[in-house]
Design an enzyme around this catalytic site. Structure first.
Site, mmCIF file in Angstrom:
data_model
loop_
_atom_site.group_PDB
_atom_site.id
_atom_site.type_symbol
_atom_site.label_atom_id
_atom_site.label_comp_id
_atom_site.label_asym_id
_atom_site.label_seq_id
_atom_site.Cartn_x
_atom_site.Cartn_y
_atom_site.Cartn_z
ATOM 1 N N LYS A 57 33.911 48.364 54.219
ATOM 2 C CA LYS A 57 33.448 48.144 52.837
ATOM 3 C C LYS A 57 32.550 46.905 52.739
ATOM 4 O O LYS A 57 31.462 46.967 52.174
ATOM 5 C CB LYS A 57 34.640 47.989 51.875
ATOM 6 C CG LYS A 57 35.539 49.210 51.808
ATOM 7 C CD LYS A 57 36.599 49.084 50.719
ATOM 8 C CE LYS A 57 37.595 47.973 50.939
ATOM 9 N NZ LYS A 57 38.505 48.164 52.098
ATOM 10 N N ARG B 246 42.485 48.638 43.185
ATOM 11 C CA ARG B 246 43.333 48.984 44.321
ATOM 12 C C ARG B 246 44.608 49.685 43.881
ATOM 13 O O ARG B 246 45.424 50.060 44.732
ATOM 14 C CB ARG B 246 43.710 47.714 45.078
ATOM 15 C CG ARG B 246 42.944 47.504 46.383
ATOM 16 C CD ARG B 246 43.421 46.191 46.959
ATOM 17 N NE ARG B 246 43.201 46.018 48.351
ATOM 18 C CZ ARG B 246 42.184 45.292 48.845
ATOM 19 N NH1 ARG B 246 41.276 44.794 48.074
ATOM 20 N NH2 ARG B 246 42.109 45.097 50.147
ATOM 21 N N ARG C 142 38.076 41.899 64.374
ATOM 22 C CA ARG C 142 37.089 41.333 63.443
ATOM 23 C C ARG C 142 37.058 39.806 63.518
ATOM 24 O O ARG C 142 38.079 39.158 63.622
ATOM 25 C CB ARG C 142 37.444 41.774 62.021
ATOM 26 C CG ARG C 142 36.595 41.090 60.946
ATOM 27 C CD ARG C 142 36.581 41.847 59.659
ATOM 28 N NE ARG C 142 37.868 41.869 58.996
ATOM 29 C CZ ARG C 142 38.089 42.503 57.840
ATOM 30 N NH1 ARG C 142 37.118 43.193 57.263
ATOM 31 N NH2 ARG C 142 39.281 42.479 57.291
ATOM 32 N N ARG D 215 40.321 36.203 60.335
ATOM 33 C CA ARG D 215 40.982 36.108 59.032
ATOM 34 C C ARG D 215 42.488 36.055 59.233
ATOM 35 O O ARG D 215 43.024 36.750 60.086
ATOM 36 C CB ARG D 215 40.629 37.356 58.207
ATOM 37 C CG ARG D 215 39.604 37.097 57.134
ATOM 38 C CD ARG D 215 39.156 38.363 56.463
ATOM 39 N NE ARG D 215 40.216 39.083 55.750
ATOM 40 C CZ ARG D 215 39.989 40.082 54.920
ATOM 41 N NH1 ARG D 215 38.736 40.487 54.698
ATOM 42 N NH2 ARG D 215 40.968 40.700 54.324
ATOM 43 N N ARG E 27 48.853 46.060 55.650
ATOM 44 C CA ARG E 27 47.770 46.319 54.682
ATOM 45 C C ARG E 27 47.395 47.801 54.674
ATOM 46 O O ARG E 27 47.096 48.366 53.616
ATOM 47 C CB ARG E 27 46.550 45.449 55.014
ATOM 48 C CG ARG E 27 46.773 43.978 54.631
ATOM 49 C CD ARG E 27 45.829 43.049 55.356
ATOM 50 N NE ARG E 27 44.439 43.286 55.039
ATOM 51 C CZ ARG E 27 43.431 43.038 55.873
ATOM 52 N NH1 ARG E 27 43.651 42.555 57.074
ATOM 53 N NH2 ARG E 27 42.199 43.282 55.494
#
Ligand code: AMP
Length: 217
Positions: A14, A89, A128, A161, A172
């Protein structure tokens, strides 16, 4: 004029796709996750409240999120459209967004539903790396920076992160399946969803998003 939502599990791309969309259409990118991270960095009350949920991979309570999202949408730069990333969400957030838009005489053009399998999501999330300063996103295997650990865009340090470790990432994804996935049906019923294969690589995915958006423009 484009008013759109990027929907999809964590790691679907996203943020990466949003960066491409704003480059092309010059509309503001509203990421509730970025707003929370900025507040955590600055040590605000909102940041303190959000951090305890984010560190567990859970959702921040609806009322907090809805308020910051609607405040942001009221800013002048959103009059010519916007791209929402990571909001709504929950179905409750989506209902509140609908209320907000109709009160302001606006409607969504399109909801982009990025679909990616869970094994790929886990690899993307744990690999990531993001820039500490400008937020640009990289991946240790799929999109490595030119110099290890350094941002190609601004030269600052790349970090992982806090919620991209394996355990929190797994949570998540589970939270997405339980609380956010129902939005696919919600927006399908509203007739605004475009399902897009988000596993096909950055460029083909972007091309498919543009095709969906242009149908609506
Ligand atoms: P993101 O950057 O979109 O992956 O969001 C990171 C984290 O911020 C999420 O795991 C949630 O804890 C929190 N968050 C961001 N957006 C929302 C939202 N719309 N509703 C609830 N929590 C959110």
């Amino acid at each position: 004029m484009i008013r759109t939502i990027l929907l999809g599990p964590p790691g679907a791309g996203k943020g990466t796709q949003a960066a491409r969309i704003i480059e092309k259409y010059h509309i503001p990118h509203i990421s509730t996750g970025d707003i929370f991270r900025e507040n955590i960095k600055q040590g605000t009350e909102l940041g303190k409240k959000a951090q305890e949920y984010m560190s567990r991979g859970e959702l921040v309570p609806d009322d907090l999120v809805i308020e910051i999202a609607c405040d942001r949408l009221l800013k002048d730069d959103c009059k010519e459209g916007f791209i929402l990333d990571g909001f709504p969400r929950t179905v409750y957030q989506a209902e509140k967004l609908d209320e907000f838009l109709s009160e302001n005489g606006q409607k969504l053009d399109c909801v982009i539903n990025l679909e990616v399998g869970e094994d790929i999501l886990m690899k993307r999330l744990t690999g990531r790396r993001v820039c500490k300063k400008c937020g640009a996103s990289f991946h240790v295997v799929n999109m490595p920076p030119k110099v290890d650990g350094i941002c190609d865009v601004c030269g600052a340090e790349l970090i992982q992160r806090a919620d991209d470790n394996e355990e929190t990432a797994r949570n998540r994804i589970d939270v997405y399946n339980a609380q956010t996935k129902p939005l696919v049906d919600y927006y399908k019923k509203a007739g605004v969803i475009a399902d897009i294969d988000g596993a096909q690589g950055l460029e083909p995915t972007f091309a498919a998003i543009v095709a969906a958006l242009e149908k609506e423009v």
